[in-house]
Enzyme design. Structure first.
Site, PDB file in Angstrom:
ATOM      1  N   ASP A 120       6.176 -17.948  -6.735  1.00  8.69           N
ATOM      2  CA  ASP A 120       4.899 -17.401  -6.276  1.00  8.69           C
ATOM      3  C   ASP A 120       4.145 -16.744  -7.425  1.00  8.69           C
ATOM      4  OD1 ASP A 120       5.126 -18.220  -3.659  1.00  8.69           O
ATOM      5  OD2 ASP A 120       6.155 -16.388  -3.028  1.00  8.69           O
ATOM      6  N   GLU A 175      -2.979  -8.544  -4.342  1.00  8.32           N
ATOM      7  CA  GLU A 175      -3.464  -7.173  -4.200  1.00  8.32           C
ATOM      8  C   GLU A 175      -4.074  -6.652  -5.495  1.00  8.32           C
ATOM      9  OE1 GLU A 175      -0.369  -7.388  -6.309  1.00  8.32           O
ATOM     10  OE2 GLU A 175       0.540  -7.133  -4.353  1.00  8.32           O
ATOM     11  N   TYR A 205       3.937  -6.486  -2.567  1.00  9.45           N
ATOM     12  CA  TYR A 205       3.981  -5.051  -2.907  1.00  9.45           C
ATOM     13  C   TYR A 205       3.694  -4.188  -1.673  1.00  9.45           C
ATOM     14  CZ  TYR A 205       3.307  -1.272  -6.443  1.00  9.45           C
ATOM     15  OH  TYR A 205       3.408  -0.155  -7.223  1.00  9.45           O
ATOM     16  N   ASN A 206       2.670  -4.563  -0.938  1.00 10.29           N
ATOM     17  CA  ASN A 206       2.279  -3.838   0.279  1.00 10.29           C
ATOM     18  C   ASN A 206       3.454  -3.618   1.237  1.00 10.29           C
ATOM     19  OD1 ASN A 206       0.203  -3.176   2.590  1.00 10.29           O
ATOM     20  ND2 ASN A 206       1.367  -4.923   3.363  1.00 10.29           N
TER      21      ASN A 206
END
Ligand code: NAP
Ligand code: MN
Length: 264
Positions: A50, A122, A163-164
């Protein structure tokens, strides 16, 4: 332009050259034309994970007039629908039109009112010092809160699993174009208060972060897996971008299949 102009994006040091050759041959045998400049491509395929897909989209300028495809060299991830080892699967998919196009929301970020950057996962902004970092958070023109702590993450729906998610943000369906704002270690006490939970903004809103100029105003700003070189920051303006990133969707491989495959 030929609709089957294909550009491969990969790092030489991570993939065996014979494996690449095999892939090139396979593509040409199946009617694709390999191009050496990504600007001539209408299909851009990343080879890796990714992280490599995010780089492929970034380095080719977040184009909305081409199709991005992720070919995984390990496990299937969130942006990679194909596995490099499953060559028959790739051919079969292109031949039998098992492919649908899906469009992923991206976010647009302006730093200090200058040119726009795009993010597919993000935008993160955090202190580069061991000292609280302070920002005034505006939703549209409304002063919503004053944040004190390490920083904030503003994630897209497809970035919601990255990350979120590590900071307990919600996983969001990419069919909902929105921004999710989550906190990194906010200070919350009798003097300082923030919402304390992640919140989601519609694509009709904008988020403005005004960095309080108190000496801690050289934050680390990250766009997906790239950091902006350290610079003085006064303001970030963030919204859902007008452009979307087009990628392929294979049958029985919806976003929620991926969430299940990765986490459950
Ligand atoms: P990395 O540090 O090597 O990768 C972090 C991991 O996140 C990798 O396993 C990567 O998958 C995976 N990943 C990337 N995008 C994802 C998505 N949308 N949903 C679920 N997992 C995802 O860096 P990277 O591979 O270049 O990826 C960059 C991303 O790492 C950033 O955009 C950020 O979201 C994430 N990150 C997470 C943390 C954290 O969780 N504390 C901290 C910093 C950055 P692959 O192995 O397939 O590449
Ligand atoms: Mn990675």
């Amino acid at each position: 332009m030929d609709r089957r102009n294909l550009y491969f994006f990969y790092r030489n040091d991570t993939i065996e050259s014979d494996e690449i050759e095999t892939l090139f041959d396979l593509a040409e045998k199946n009617g694709f034309k390999l191009v050496s400049d990504d600007k001539d491509a209408n299909i851009i395929a990343s080879i890796g994970g990714d992280g490599e897909f995010l780089q492929a989209v970034r380095k080719t300028g977040f184009r909305d007039d081409c199709l991005y495809v992720g070919i995984s060299t390990g496990q299937l991830g969130f942006y990679c629908d194909f596995a490099i080892n499953d060559k028959e699967g790739m051919v079969e998919a292109t031949m039998n039109s098992q492919i649908e196009v899906r469009r992923y929301p991206a976010i647009e970020v302006k730093v200090n009112n200058e040119s726009a950057f795009y993010c597919l996962n993000e935008c993160s902004i955090r202190s580069s010092l061991i000292k609280t970092f302070v920002m005034d958070v505006f939703i549209d023109d409304f002063h919503f809160e004053t944040f004190r702590g390490d920083g904030l993450i503003v994630a897209t729906p497809t970035g919601s699993t990255a990350y979120n998610k590590s900071v307990h943000g919600a996983v969001v369906d990419p069919k909902i174009p929105c921004l999710q704002v989550s906190e990194l270690a906010s200070l919350n006490n009798n003097r300082y208060r923030t919402l304390g939970s992640p919140f989601v903004l519609s694509d009709e809103r904008s988020l403005t972060l005004k960095v309080v100029q108190d000496g801690n105003d050289y934050p680390v700003i990250g766009f997906d897996n790239e950091a902006l070189s350290s610079r003085h920051c006064k303001q970030l303006d963030i919204k859902v971008a007008d452009r979307r990133i087009k990628t392929v969707k294979l049958k029985n491989n919806s976003f929620w299949h991926k969430v299940q495959r990765s986490f459950l």
